[in-house]
Design a protein around this motif. Structure first.
Motif, PDB file in Angstrom:
ATOM      1  N   MET A 294       0.844  -1.195   0.000  1.00 48.32           N
ATOM      2  CA  MET A 294       0.000   0.000   0.000  1.00 48.32           C
ATOM      3  C   MET A 294       0.884   1.251   0.000  1.00 48.32           C
ATOM      4  O   MET A 294       2.068   1.187   0.270  1.00 48.32           O
ATOM      5  CB  MET A 294      -0.907  -0.013   1.231  1.00 48.32           C
ATOM      6  N   GLN A 295       0.254   2.404  -0.250  1.00 41.62           N
ATOM      7  CA  GLN A 295       1.032   3.638  -0.407  1.00 41.62           C
ATOM      8  C   GLN A 295       1.682   4.126   0.878  1.00 41.62           C
ATOM      9  O   GLN A 295       2.552   4.990   0.837  1.00 41.62           O
ATOM     10  CB  GLN A 295       0.141   4.746  -0.958  1.00 41.62           C
ATOM     11  N   ASP A 296       1.237   3.616   2.011  1.00 50.51           N
ATOM     12  CA  ASP A 296       1.871   4.030   3.263  1.00 50.51           C
ATOM     13  C   ASP A 296       3.013   3.098   3.640  1.00 50.51           C
ATOM     14  O   ASP A 296       3.573   3.188   4.723  1.00 50.51           O
ATOM     15  CB  ASP A 296       0.845   4.077   4.403  1.00 50.51           C
ATOM     16  N   GLY A 297       3.344   2.177   2.711  1.00 45.18           N
ATOM     17  CA  GLY A 297       4.474   1.298   2.951  1.00 45.18           C
ATOM     18  C   GLY A 297       4.117   0.043   3.719  1.00 45.18           C
ATOM     19  O   GLY A 297       4.996  -0.756   4.045  1.00 45.18           O
ATOM     20  N   LYS A 298       2.828  -0.139   4.025  1.00 42.86           N
ATOM     21  CA  LYS A 298       2.426  -1.365   4.712  1.00 42.86           C
ATOM     22  C   LYS A 298       1.971  -2.411   3.701  1.00 42.86           C
ATOM     23  O   LYS A 298       1.410  -2.087   2.649  1.00 42.86           O
ATOM     24  CB  LYS A 298       1.298  -1.071   5.709  1.00 42.86           C
TER      25      LYS A 298
ATOM     26  N   GLU B  99       7.856  -9.144  17.677  1.00 39.95           N
ATOM     27  CA  GLU B  99       7.688  -8.351  18.887  1.00 39.95           C
ATOM     28  C   GLU B  99       8.538  -7.094  18.869  1.00 39.95           C
ATOM     29  O   GLU B  99       8.081  -6.009  19.198  1.00 39.95           O
ATOM     30  CB  GLU B  99       8.092  -9.193  20.100  1.00 39.95           C
ATOM     31  N   LYS B 100       9.791  -7.284  18.460  1.00 47.59           N
ATOM     32  CA  LYS B 100      10.732  -6.156  18.513  1.00 47.59           C
ATOM     33  C   LYS B 100      10.520  -5.161  17.381  1.00 47.59           C
ATOM     34  O   LYS B 100      10.653  -3.959  17.583  1.00 47.59           O
ATOM     35  CB  LYS B 100      12.176  -6.685  18.424  1.00 47.59           C
ATOM     36  N   ALA B 101      10.218  -5.670  16.202  1.00 47.73           N
ATOM     37  CA  ALA B 101      10.180  -4.794  15.023  1.00 47.73           C
ATOM     38  C   ALA B 101       8.766  -4.465  14.585  1.00 47.73           C
ATOM     39  O   ALA B 101       8.558  -3.621  13.724  1.00 47.73           O
ATOM     40  CB  ALA B 101      10.937  -5.442  13.871  1.00 47.73           C
ATOM     41  N   LYS B 102       7.792  -5.128  15.190  1.00 47.18           N
ATOM     42  CA  LYS B 102       6.377  -4.958  14.782  1.00 47.18           C
ATOM     43  C   LYS B 102       6.180  -5.328  13.313  1.00 47.18           C
ATOM     44  O   LYS B 102       5.281  -4.830  12.643  1.00 47.18           O
ATOM     45  CB  LYS B 102       5.901  -3.513  15.006  1.00 47.18           C
ATOM     46  N   ALA B 103       7.065  -6.167  12.819  1.00 53.02           N
ATOM     47  CA  ALA B 103       6.961  -6.585  11.416  1.00 53.02           C
ATOM     48  C   ALA B 103       6.887  -8.104  11.355  1.00 53.02           C
ATOM     49  O   ALA B 103       7.437  -8.798  12.207  1.00 53.02           O
ATOM     50  CB  ALA B 103       8.163  -6.101  10.625  1.00 53.02           C
ATOM     51  N   THR B 104       6.173  -8.604  10.361  1.00 55.56           N
ATOM     52  CA  THR B 104       6.041 -10.048  10.202  1.00 55.56           C
ATOM     53  C   THR B 104       6.651 -10.478   8.881  1.00 55.56           C
ATOM     54  O   THR B 104       6.862  -9.666   7.982  1.00 55.56           O
ATOM     55  CB  THR B 104       4.559 -10.461  10.209  1.00 55.56           C
ATOM     56  N   ILE B 105       6.902 -11.778   8.803  1.00 50.47           N
ATOM     57  CA  ILE B 105       7.357 -12.312   7.526  1.00 50.47           C
ATOM     58  C   ILE B 105       6.119 -12.420   6.659  1.00 50.47           C
ATOM     59  O   ILE B 105       5.199 -13.173   6.949  1.00 50.47           O
ATOM     60  CB  ILE B 105       8.013 -13.694   7.710  1.00 50.47           C
TER      61      ILE B 105
ATOM     62  N   PHE C 217       9.984  -9.235   4.880  1.00 45.20           N
ATOM     63  CA  PHE C 217       9.343  -8.729   6.085  1.00 45.20           C
ATOM     64  C   PHE C 217       8.594  -7.441   5.754  1.00 45.20           C
ATOM     65  O   PHE C 217       8.979  -6.712   4.842  1.00 45.20           O
ATOM     66  CB  PHE C 217      10.399  -8.375   7.141  1.00 45.20           C
ATOM     67  N   ALA C 218       7.556  -7.152   6.530  1.00 49.26           N
ATOM     68  CA  ALA C 218       6.908  -5.845   6.413  1.00 49.26           C
ATOM     69  C   ALA C 218       5.974  -5.643   7.589  1.00 49.26           C
ATOM     70  O   ALA C 218       5.548  -6.600   8.240  1.00 49.26           O
ATOM     71  CB  ALA C 218       6.126  -5.735   5.112  1.00 49.26           C
ATOM     72  N   ARG C 219       5.660  -4.405   7.833  1.00 46.14           N
ATOM     73  CA  ARG C 219       4.524  -4.115   8.712  1.00 46.14           C
ATOM     74  C   ARG C 219       3.301  -4.265   7.826  1.00 46.14           C
ATOM     75  O   ARG C 219       3.336  -3.894   6.665  1.00 46.14           O
ATOM     76  CB  ARG C 219       4.653  -2.708   9.293  1.00 46.14           C
ATOM     77  N   ALA C 220       2.255  -4.829   8.402  1.00 50.94           N
ATOM     78  CA  ALA C 220       1.141  -5.214   7.535  1.00 50.94           C
ATOM     79  C   ALA C 220      -0.219  -4.867   8.117  1.00 50.94           C
ATOM     80  O   ALA C 220      -0.358  -4.642   9.317  1.00 50.94           O
ATOM     81  CB  ALA C 220       1.205  -6.715   7.268  1.00 50.94           C
ATOM     82  N   TYR C 221      -1.210  -4.854   7.208  1.00 44.85           N
ATOM     83  CA  TYR C 221      -2.599  -4.676   7.633  1.00 44.85           C
ATOM     84  C   TYR C 221      -3.152  -5.996   8.126  1.00 44.85           C
ATOM     85  O   TYR C 221      -2.768  -7.040   7.645  1.00 44.85           O
ATOM     86  CB  TYR C 221      -3.442  -4.155   6.463  1.00 44.85           C
TER      87      TYR C 221
ATOM     88  N   ILE D  22      15.661  -2.288  11.168  1.00 49.13           N
ATOM     89  CA  ILE D  22      14.724  -1.447  11.923  1.00 49.13           C
ATOM     90  C   ILE D  22      14.586  -0.072  11.281  1.00 49.13           C
ATOM     91  O   ILE D  22      13.477   0.469  11.144  1.00 49.13           O
ATOM     92  CB  ILE D  22      15.204  -1.278  13.396  1.00 49.13           C
ATOM     93  N   GLN D  23      15.703   0.465  10.853  1.00 47.63           N
ATOM     94  CA  GLN D  23      15.698   1.790  10.234  1.00 47.63           C
ATOM     95  C   GLN D  23      14.831   1.789   8.966  1.00 47.63           C
ATOM     96  O   GLN D  23      14.059   2.712   8.732  1.00 47.63           O
ATOM     97  CB  GLN D  23      17.119   2.221   9.913  1.00 47.63           C
ATOM     98  N   LEU D  24      14.979   0.739   8.173  1.00 44.49           N
ATOM     99  CA  LEU D  24      14.189   0.636   6.942  1.00 44.49           C
ATOM    100  C   LEU D  24      12.698   0.561   7.263  1.00 44.49           C
ATOM    101  O   LEU D  24      11.876   1.231   6.631  1.00 44.49           O
ATOM    102  CB  LEU D  24      14.611  -0.586   6.143  1.00 44.49           C
ATOM    103  N   LEU D  25      12.351  -0.249   8.249  1.00 47.92           N
ATOM    104  CA  LEU D  25      10.939  -0.383   8.617  1.00 47.92           C
ATOM    105  C   LEU D  25      10.380   0.934   9.142  1.00 47.92           C
ATOM    106  O   LEU D  25       9.268   1.329   8.808  1.00 47.92           O
ATOM    107  CB  LEU D  25      10.766  -1.481   9.669  1.00 47.92           C
ATOM    108  N   ASP D  26      11.174   1.608   9.947  1.00 49.27           N
ATOM    109  CA  ASP D  26      10.706   2.854  10.568  1.00 49.27           C
ATOM    110  C   ASP D  26      10.632   4.007   9.575  1.00 49.27           C
ATOM    111  O   ASP D  26       9.701   4.803   9.613  1.00 49.27           O
ATOM    112  CB  ASP D  26      11.647   3.268  11.708  1.00 49.27           C
ATOM    113  N   GLU D  27      11.644   4.087   8.719  1.00 44.11           N
ATOM    114  CA  GLU D  27      11.759   5.297   7.910  1.00 44.11           C
ATOM    115  C   GLU D  27      11.270   5.145   6.476  1.00 44.11           C
ATOM    116  O   GLU D  27      10.710   6.063   5.910  1.00 44.11           O
ATOM    117  CB  GLU D  27      13.216   5.790   7.923  1.00 44.11           C
ATOM    118  N   LYS D  28      11.520   3.989   5.896  1.00 44.09           N
ATOM    119  CA  LYS D  28      11.170   3.837   4.487  1.00 44.09           C
ATOM    120  C   LYS D  28       9.893   3.036   4.274  1.00 44.09           C
ATOM    121  O   LYS D  28       9.085   3.333   3.400  1.00 44.09           O
ATOM    122  CB  LYS D  28      12.337   3.183   3.746  1.00 44.09           C
ATOM    123  N   GLY D  29       9.699   2.008   5.083  1.00 39.84           N
ATOM    124  CA  GLY D  29       8.529   1.150   4.908  1.00 39.84           C
ATOM    125  C   GLY D  29       8.710   0.194   3.739  1.00 39.84           C
ATOM    126  O   GLY D  29       9.803   0.069   3.195  1.00 39.84           O
ATOM    127  N   GLY D  30       7.652  -0.462   3.385  1.00 38.63           N
ATOM    128  CA  GLY D  30       7.714  -1.421   2.293  1.00 38.63           C
ATOM    129  C   GLY D  30       8.249  -2.766   2.757  1.00 38.63           C
ATOM    130  O   GLY D  30       8.311  -3.048   3.956  1.00 38.63           O
TER     131      GLY D  30
END
Length: 492
Positions: free
Chosen positions: A231-235, A455-461, A488-492, A429-437
RNA sequence: CGGGAGGUAGUUCAGCCCGGUAGAAUACCUGGUUUGGGACCAGGGGGUCGCAGGUUCGAAUCCUGUCCUCCCGACCA
């Protein structure tokens, strides 16, 4: 105006809600967690549904319909599946209401009407379907059994979001039975490819085909394949799943067939589904700060014609021309709307149809008619041009295809820019926090590590991409050896 | 399910603290002028103040309960 849209940069969630509500796709309802799909939203769903349904039939599937209710004893037969869904099941315990003797006009659940066995409102239909397949399948000649159903399901969610997660949603679920493992796996992959093709060609939504890890797998499946979109917000958003169920359900429901050697064997199974969630994906993948942007192939209307007139007389002239154009466009298979509503003026209509994401807008006034031209505006790029009426239908056909391709290319370019490799935890972590995707990184393959990362990164495989390149490396968290990168990504 | 915010006209919101005849904008209806990027003038209709109790002479306002929504978490398609 009341129809203003929150900018994506200001509040992405609110922007999404604005598009869904103000774009007339859906509305909130009086029922917690449930939404009303409005006519415009449902027309979009119908177009998606029809395209998918055609693809299912082309691949040999037939539609059927199974009950909404599943007796609890059937539901619990396949243990893992039952456990996986247990926490989100609505359960029917009574079948009757009666007048409340203490409160006039109110009703009570009649305690006399308690069901001997509770009914689970289907969160998915494997149980009821496999208990039925037991009766349908006797010999290898009954296989493969290729069934799909369009239905509603209920999953009692804690937090809901329009289209993305609601208590009740619409979907299709395919349930197939096969004589061999190979054939069932081939079916699983075939249907994943159908989904991917649909997403890419109809929704202009590029997706990654992959396999889920064990912890993300469908309860009761041997393997879960998925398509993941960005998605456009990087999730990331899971847009569809296809499961190889092995013989889990066959064994749970005792579904056997007699093979050519006259021996009993358990059948091999698959199931696969996509839901109205796809509409959420569509909104978030293509929408902009002016509203929805719908891909021409599934847009309820592909073209809207707005007349610009001064007085009844000129309106009649323009009406006549517009009707003529409508007929020609419709004859060419184009879905077109003519908005001659006199209550709203042109500027208002322009904004309204931009909100609703109609791919092309034609504006026609007397001046244009004299010059035999028409003004055409593209929703996706906001480009306007004045075109000769001559050959307009062909031009529109070409443009609709161009828009379809352009939406896909734009989304694909965005996704490509947002698949990034990470080789250290800090970078990860930096990529997840700042860039997303999607972040492509090594993982040691264990569920424990996956859990800690989550747990640590709030991101899943999100998935292990199919046809993934093998590459030796070290797990992003533990440093243990890894044979390939996963996404990996943060996801809906 | 936890934390925060909210529910008053179709919509967006004011009024609530400090109880006393329900307001604005917009939308809608009628008439007219208009119509190339969210028109203007005049007149008009529309609200059991989410719902249910309670306090009070009197409740949108105070109290209790409940339902619904939004945002952030945990759970999940």
């Amino acid at each position: 105006m009341s129809k203003e849209i929150t900018a994506r940069s200001e509040d992405y969630s609110q922007w999404y809600n604005d598009l869904v509500i103000k774009g007339s796709l859906a509305d909130y309802s009086a029922v917690r967690g449930c939404m009303v799909i409005k006519p415009y939203g449902f027309a979009l769903w119908e177009n998606m549904r029809d395209a998918l349904d055609k693809m299912f039939k082309e691949t040999g599937h037939q539609n059927a319909y199974f009950p909404l209710f599943v007796p609890k004893s059937l539901f619990e037969a396949e243990e893992k599946n039952a456990e996986g869904f247990a926490k989100e099941c609505a359960v029917v315990t009574h079948y009757r209401l009666k007048a409340d003797p203490d409160h006039k006009g109110k009703l009570l659940v009649d305690p006399e009407s308690k069901l001997e066995e509770e009914l689970v409102v289907r969160p998915t239909s494997e149980a009821i379907i496999w208990s039925t397949y037991k009766d349908w399948i006797q010999s290898y000649r009954d296989l493969p059994l290729l069934i799909n159903q369009w239905a509603n399901v209920v999953r009692w969610e804690m937090r809901t979001r329009l289209f993305l997660r609601t208590t009740e949603f619409l979907w299709q679920e395919g349930h197939t039975a096969h004589a061999t493992e190979e054939e069932a796996i081939a079916e699983t992959k075939k249907m994943l490819e159908v989904y991917a093709t649909f997403a890419e060609e109809f929704m202009a939504l590029p997706v990654i085909r992959g396999v889920k890890t064990e912890s993300e797998r469908f309860a009761g499946a041997v393997d879960t394949y998925c398509i993941e979109a960005l998605m456009q917000d990087g999730k990331a958003l899971q847009a569809g799943t296809s499961h190889f169920l092995g013989q889990n359900f066959a064994k749970a429901f005792d579904v056997k067939f007699l093979n050519k050697e006259n021996k009993q064997e358990y059948v091999w199974a698959t199931s696969w589904g996509v839901s109205t969630r796809l509409i959420g994906a569509l909104v978030m993948a293509h929408g902009d700060d002016k509203g929805l942007v719908l891909p021409p192939r599934i847009a309820p209307f592909q073209v809207v014609i707005v007349p610009i007139y001064k007085g009844e007389e000129s309106k009649a002239v323009i009406d006549a021309k517009a009707q003529e154009m409508m007929k020609e466009l419709q004859a060419a298979g184009i879905r077109v709307k003519y908005d001659d509503n006199d209550n709203a003026r042109p500027g208002w209509k322009f904004a309204e149809y931009e909100m609703k994401g109609i791919p092309l807008r034609l504006a026609m006034g007397l001046r244009d008619m004299e010059n035999k031209v028409i003004e055409l505006a593209r929703r996706d790029t906001s480009e306007k041009q004045v075109l000769p009426m001559e050959g307009l239908t062909e031009k529109i056909k070409t443009l609709l295809e161009e828009i379809q391709a352009s939406l896909y290319n734009k989304a694909a370019a965005y996704r490509e820019e947002h698949i990034t490799k990470a080789d250290s935890w800090d970078e990860f972590i930096q990529l997840l926090d700042e860039k997303g995707g999607f972040v492509s990184a090594h993982w040691d393959g264990t569920a424990d590590t996956e859990e800690v990362i989550k747990e640590k990164a709030k991101a899943t495989i999100r998935c292990i991409p199919l046809h993934n390149e093998k590459e030796e490396g070290q797990c992003i968290l533990t440093g243990k050896p890894s044979a390939q990168r996963v996404l990996f990504a943060r996801a809906y």
